[in-house]
Enzyme design. Structure first.
Site, PDB file in Angstrom:
ATOM      1  N   ASN A 158       0.806  -1.220   0.000  1.00  0.00           N
ATOM      2  CA  ASN A 158       0.000   0.000   0.000  1.00  0.00           C
ATOM      3  C   ASN A 158       0.844   1.276   0.000  1.00  0.00           C
ATOM      4  OD1 ASN A 158       0.725  -0.739   2.656  1.00  0.00           O
ATOM      5  ND2 ASN A 158      -0.944   0.449   3.526  1.00  0.00           N
TER       6      ASN A 158
ATOM      7  N   GLU B 180       3.961  -4.859  12.585  1.00  0.00           N
ATOM      8  CA  GLU B 180       2.906  -3.854  12.476  1.00  0.00           C
ATOM      9  C   GLU B 180       1.859  -4.449  11.549  1.00  0.00           C
ATOM     10  OE1 GLU B 180       0.441  -1.620  11.100  1.00  0.00           O
ATOM     11  OE2 GLU B 180       1.964  -0.411  10.093  1.00  0.00           O
TER      12      GLU B 180
ATOM     13  N   CYS C 263      -3.450   0.628   7.172  1.00  0.00           N
ATOM     14  CA  CYS C 263      -3.684  -0.127   8.403  1.00  0.00           C
ATOM     15  C   CYS C 263      -4.489   0.661   9.427  1.00  0.00           C
ATOM     16  CB  CYS C 263      -2.355  -0.563   9.017  1.00  0.00           C
ATOM     17  SG  CYS C 263      -1.441  -1.739   8.011  1.00  0.00           S
TER      18      CYS C 263
ATOM     19  N   GLU D  60       7.469   1.121  15.767  1.00  0.00           N
ATOM     20  CA  GLU D  60       8.332   1.805  14.809  1.00  0.00           C
ATOM     21  C   GLU D  60       8.264   3.304  15.094  1.00  0.00           C
ATOM     22  OE1 GLU D  60       8.533  -0.824  10.860  1.00  0.00           O
ATOM     23  OE2 GLU D  60       6.562   0.070  11.158  1.00  0.00           O
TER      24      GLU D  60
END
Length: 486
Positions: free
Chosen positions: A151, A249, A283, A459
């Site tokens: 994405n 993630e 996400c 992150e």
């Protein structure tokens, strides 16, 4: 039609093996081919990265030297980022206005972590043992495997690559087989910026053929993955065989909680951007709208008024407002979930499968469901598309319960002018990131990561480089060691 080959040891490799076609989502037509790498290619890339970590130009660099390399890369990206725009759009169909927005600032992520690298220093440790001191030395892991999604390949790569390199690791990247071109073009720019051979290698191909081999390789020392929760489980299982730490993630089913004291115009803009930017393929997509019953009709009316006229079209055209989904398998998945929601009894207020009929390519427009029960698939499972589900609440406690009723916990939005209430609700939500009266912000100084099945580890943020470092405690005695057996 261009064939993209693996980038290993500072150059694109000659390739005579199998390839995977990359399809332009706006047309359904093949536009390039990428190498279909395998376990043998994984072995070669990991060993090359390990050599670069232990000897040669990269191994010889100090933290200051690594920072200089990252700054040089930032200079190149600041000047030449537009070279990366079209390859990413041709791969994943994202709107050119969004890609330009990301890439025009891509250099800043590498500049940030160059500055962070310059701050690295041994850490003094307190201990109560007389005559002994101890110091923590920050040591890179070695070879890091970074697996990125389709994405936002280069944006998410920056979150992994910049701190990993700043810490002194070497990195082997496996981009999604659905969107690899921009990562390989980026590797070319990194080489031109002066990154030595082996510091950054890129392999393309399927996860089960090359990704798993990278994760399981005995010289891999750290894995960072962004993708689906199913993919995350596979990565974690593979990494566990060699006791390799992972940062995951994963997916989300993020709630947008709208109270009746909100600024309605601001809230509408936030909900629209949270679910329909990037066609919901993010996400943190705010896919569950939890709205106070007293303003539901007014809010839904505004959302429909804004969403209906959004213009689908060529993602390379700056006037396009709705771009295609990234690939055909994903189109089938999102379409199937929309149809299942109808069968389950959800009321479709806006059907994005109807509004794009006649268009070539993988298009679905904004879709809004009302009368969604909490046991429906459309409420519980990540769609990763432009699909918004609506539920209502009466009390603050009910809103919190609805928001937390999910296997995921990546992000959440709160819309209220009552700052005390918004702060209370934010504290109660099980989400790694909570936005109040805005949505989708990201910055190198703020961590990203989830609760529950949205993954583990973080992150970005102040500890981003630490995630790619190990602490070695060095003890020094300042007085003679007494005889242990007098």
């Amino acid at each position: 039609m261009r064939t993209y080959t693996p980038f290993v040891s500072g150059e694109f490799q000659q390739w005579t093996g199998e390839t995977i076609p990359s399809v332009n989502p706006a047309t359904g037509q093949e536009w390039s081919l990428i190498a279909r790498c395998n376990a043998a290619d994984a072995d070669a890339a990991i060993r090359d990265a390990d050599r670069a970590f232990r000897q040669g130009q990269w191994a010889a660099l100090s933290a200051e030297g690594r920072a200089d390399k990252l700054d040089a890369l930032a200079d190149v990206l600041e000047e030449r980022w537009e070279e990366l725009v079209e390859p990413e759009i041709m791969d994943n169909g994202k709107r050119i206005t969004e890609v330009r927005g990301q890439f025009s600032g891509l250099h800043s992520w590498y500049r940030h972590f160059a500055a962070e690298a310059r701050k690295l220093a041994p850490v003094s440790q307190n201990n109560s043992i007389p005559g002994v001191t101890s110091v923590g030395h920050l040591m890179p892991y070695g070879v890091v495997v970074a697996i990125t999604p389709w994405n936002s390949p280069l944006m998410i790569l920056a979150w992994k690559l910049a701190p990993a390199l700043a810490a002194g690791n070497t990195v082997v990247v496996k981009p999604s087989e659905m969107a690899s071109a921009s990562t390989l073009e980026f590797a070319r720019l990194a080489h031109e910026a002066g990154f030595p051979p082996g510091a950054l290698n890129v392999l393309t191909g399927f996860g089960h053929e090359v990704g798993e081999a990278l994760v399981r390789h005995p010289l891999t020392r750290k894995v960072t993955f962004t993708g689906s929760d199913m993919g995350g489980r596979k990565v974690a299982n593979a990494a566990s065989d060699n006791v390799v730490p992972t940062t995951l993630e994963l997916g989300g089913k993020s709630p947008q909680v709208v109270f009746d004291d909100c600024d309605l115009d601001v809230s509408v803009n936030g909900v629209l951007s949270g679910i329909f930017l990037s066609n919901g393929q993010t996400c943190v997509a705010g896919s569950r709208l939890i709205v106070q019953a007293s303003i539901k009709d007014k809010l839904i009316s505004r959302l429909l008024e804004r969403a209906r006229p959004l213009k689908p079209g060529d993602p390379l055209d700056p006037s396009t407002q709705i771009a295609p989904l990234a690939n055909e398998p994903h189109l089938r998945k999102v379409t199937a979930m929309i149809e299942q929601a109808k069968l389950d009894g959800a009321r479709c207020l806006l059907d994005g499968t109807e509004t794009v009929k006649g268009l070539t390519g993988y298009y679905i427009g904004p879709t809004i469901f009302d009368q969604v029960s909490q046991d429906m698939e459309i409420w519980r499972e990540e769609v990763f598309g432009p699909v918004l589900c609506v539920a209502t609440f009466e009390s603050e406690d009910e809103a919190i319960a609805l928001a937390n009723d999910s296997d995921y916990g990546l992000a959440a939005g709160i819309w209220s002018t009552d700052t005390a209430k918004a702060a209370r609700v934010a504290d109660a939500l099980c989400s790694g990131t909570v936005y109040i009266n805005h949505y989708r912000s990201v910055d190198p100084g703020s961590p990203i990561g989830g609760f529950k099945q949205s993954g583990y580890g973080r992150e970005l943020g102040p500890d981003a480089i630490s995630d790619f470092l190990q602490v070695k405690s060095v003890w020094t005695g300042s007085s003679p060691v007494p005889d242990p057996f007098p």
